[in-house]
Design an enzyme around this catalytic site. Structure first.
Site, PDB file in Angstrom:
ATOM      1  N   GLY A  74      42.436  37.417  36.189  1.00 55.71           N
ATOM      2  CA  GLY A  74      42.639  37.296  37.743  1.00 55.71           C
ATOM      3  C   GLY A  74      41.988  36.062  38.210  1.00 55.71           C
ATOM      4  CB  THR A  75      39.702  33.721  37.371  1.00 50.09           C
ATOM      5  OG1 THR A  75      38.429  34.779  37.385  1.00 50.09           O
ATOM      6  CG2 THR A  75      38.815  32.436  37.950  1.00 50.09           C
ATOM      7  CD  GLN A 180      37.370  45.829  40.128  1.00 47.87           C
ATOM      8  OE1 GLN A 180      37.686  46.972  39.575  1.00 47.87           O
ATOM      9  NE2 GLN A 180      36.627  44.697  39.803  1.00 47.87           N
ATOM     10  CB  ALA A 201      45.087  42.892  31.013  1.00 46.56           C
ATOM     11  CG  HIS A 202      39.268  42.105  31.797  1.00 51.70           C
ATOM     12  ND1 HIS A 202      37.921  42.360  32.241  1.00 51.70           N
ATOM     13  CD2 HIS A 202      39.557  40.944  32.650  1.00 51.70           C
ATOM     14  CE1 HIS A 202      37.728  41.827  33.128  1.00 51.70           C
ATOM     15  NE2 HIS A 202      38.660  40.731  33.476  1.00 51.70           N
ATOM     16  CB  THR A 238      52.577  28.904  23.468  1.00 49.60           C
ATOM     17  OG1 THR A 238      52.985  27.542  23.035  1.00 49.60           O
ATOM     18  CG2 THR A 238      53.224  30.016  22.512  1.00 49.60           C
ATOM     19  CB  CYS A 332      32.224  37.128  38.369  1.00 52.65           C
ATOM     20  SG  CYS A 332      33.401  37.933  37.632  1.00 52.65           S
TER      21      CYS A 332
HETATM   22  C1  LIG Z   1      38.317  41.676  42.491  1.00 52.33           C
HETATM   23  C2  LIG Z   1      38.278  40.561  41.273  1.00 52.33           C
HETATM   24  N1  LIG Z   1      39.128  39.592  41.331  1.00 52.33           N
HETATM   25  C3  LIG Z   1      39.109  38.904  40.300  1.00 52.33           C
HETATM   26  C4  LIG Z   1      38.537  39.019  39.359  1.00 52.33           C
HETATM   27  C5  LIG Z   1      38.423  38.208  38.100  1.00 52.33           C
HETATM   28  O1  LIG Z   1      39.382  38.603  36.993  1.00 52.33           O
HETATM   29  P1  LIG Z   1      39.238  37.839  35.441  1.00 52.33           P
HETATM   30  O2  LIG Z   1      37.969  38.151  35.076  1.00 52.33           O
HETATM   31  O3  LIG Z   1      40.220  38.509  34.609  1.00 52.33           O
HETATM   32  O4  LIG Z   1      39.450  36.437  35.855  1.00 52.33           O
HETATM   33  C6  LIG Z   1      37.647  40.206  39.005  1.00 52.33           C
HETATM   34  C7  LIG Z   1      36.636  40.248  37.900  1.00 52.33           C
HETATM   35  O5  LIG Z   1      35.526  40.686  38.049  1.00 52.33           O
HETATM   36  C8  LIG Z   1      37.626  41.107  40.081  1.00 52.33           C
HETATM   37  O6  LIG Z   1      36.564  42.037  40.114  1.00 52.33           O
END
Ligand SMILES: Cc1ncc(COP(=O)(O)O)c(C=O)c1O
Length: 389
Positions: A74-75, A180, A201-202, A238, A332
């Site tokens: 996501g980041t 989310q 995915a996680h 890759t 985070c």
């Molecule tokens: C709303 C939201 N966006 C982005 C992220 C970041 O995703 P990733 O950990 O896959 O980089 C998170 C993860 O905590 C999240 O809750």
């Protein structure tokens, strides 16, 4: 006395891999381990597995497979969305909500350093963006808007259809972080007024290290990471074929769960039972929006019964001693000593903004665990309040 096994109530931080996900990944690691760009049978096998995963995700979430770019999570996806979209635009104003995930904030600050004006969209007391600001915020020089769909810390869902439709009318590009939300409500992404949507995915029992950027084909999206032209030139490197297979399995599982429950998350009534058990406790204030919130998510601010704010991090430790894995704020930002910026943006005073707790449920909880959950969490919270108060 039987010792109760610990309960994992932190789905919004990460979810344990589902068995089907592990099986899909194992099969891919064994049968599709080659480089999907290689021009031989082993490579074709890997490329085929990758494309089948892309198609499965796209079919489950309602958009053409060619719109999907795999990336590391996501980041990265949010960075690729914002920096990639901005690279095709003249410098202007970027609007983000006051309750974005740090990933979007970081990308926004990079754009600010490149000369973009950054405007922060205020939220109300439940964390919803204030629509009274809509017209003012979408006026020139705004070119880009990013509003997260489901807030990870307080669970509030934003009115992204309304925001997206207004962005369309104003000719402004719209990104939404749907990390989310995916897996917790049926989605038809193609029909949404969103130009670029990101998820990972996680959070839904898929592997860590893979995420998705879904962009409309008419969007000139510069690549964040260059390289060998993978992902149709949109993301070099890759491809992680086995992670993509696990991602697809996780999405399919989540969709099957929703379908079996008539399009709703089966965890919602369980969350509601938990809420009903905790809300009457002295010193507990539920945070976020009641009606429009993530269905598996419960958040609160914890005081002592006499109204003294209790430190969320110590409450997390206390609950863990009683076998409950929860979080305070987003995972985070859990290293942050000061109070939650999200709660502060919602108007909570700084002395209360360090007292947030989040409990998020997942399908690994057994019916028996779910049945006893309200009593177990209530009892543990009472002990923590007594210990810390
Ligand atoms: C709303 C939201 N966006 C982005 C992220 C970041 O995703 P990733 O950990 O896959 O980089 C998170 C993860 O905590 C999240 O809750």
């Amino acid at each position: 006395m039987a010792v109760e096994s610990p309960l994992y109530l932190d789905a919004c931080a990460a979810a344990p891999l589902a068995e089907q996900v592990i099986a899909a990944m194992l099969a891919a690691y064994q049968g599709a381990w080659a480089n999907p760009s290689s021009l031989h049978g082993f490579g074709f096998e890997a490329a085929d597995c990758l494309e089948r995963s892309r198609q499965a995700i796209a079919a489950a979430l309602g958009f053409p497979a060619s719109w999907l770019t795999f990336c590391s999570g996501g980041t990265e996806a949010s960075h690729a969305a914002l920096l990639g979209a901005a690279s095709g635009l003249p410098t202007g104003r970027l609007v983000i909500s006051a309750v974005e995930h740090p990933a979007v904030q970081a990308a926004a600050h990079q754009l600010q350093a490149q000369g973009w004006e950054l405007a922060i969209w205020p939220v109300d007391g439940v964390g919803r963006v204030d629509l009274a600001w809509l017209d003012r915020l979408l006026a020139p020089p705004t070119r880009l808007v990013s509003v997260l769909w489901g807030q990870s810390e307080v669970g509030t869902l934003q009115p992204i259809e309304t925001i997206g439709a207004a962005c369309r009318r104003a000719g402004v590009l719209f990104h939404s972080d749907a990390v989310q939300v995916v897996g917790h409500q049926p989605l038809a992404i193609e029909a949404l007024p969103v130009d670029v949507l990101t998820f990972t995915a996680h959070k839904i029992q898929g592997p860590r290290g893979i995420g998705a950027l879904v962009a409309r084909p008419d969007l000139a999206l510069g690549a964040l990471i260059g390289g060998g032209g993978q992902e149709a030139g949109r993301r070099g490197g890759t491809e992680a074929v086995a992670l993509a297979a696990g991602f697809a399995a996780a999405i399919e599982l989540a969709q099957a769960r929703l379908k079996a429950c008539g399009g709703t998350d089966p965890l919602e009534p369980e969350r509601d039972r938990l809420l009903a058990a905790l809300e009457p406790l002295a010193g507990v204030t539920i945070t976020g929006c009641r009606q429009r919130r993530l269905p598996h998510h419960l958040s609160l601010v914890l005081n002592s019964p006499s109204g003294q704010p209790l430190p969320g991090r110590q409450a997390v430790a206390g609950l863990w001693q009683r076998g409950l894995a929860v979080s305070s704020g987003t995972a985070c930002a859990s290293g942050r000593a000061s109070g939650s910026p999200v709660l502060q943006a919602m108007g909570f005073p700084p002395e209360l903004a360090g007292s947030g707790l989040r409990l998020s449920l997942g399908p690994w909880l057994t019916p028996e665990q779910l049945r006893s959950l309200p009593d177990r969490v209530r009892a543990a919270l009472l002990v923590v309040q007594a210990d810390l108060g």
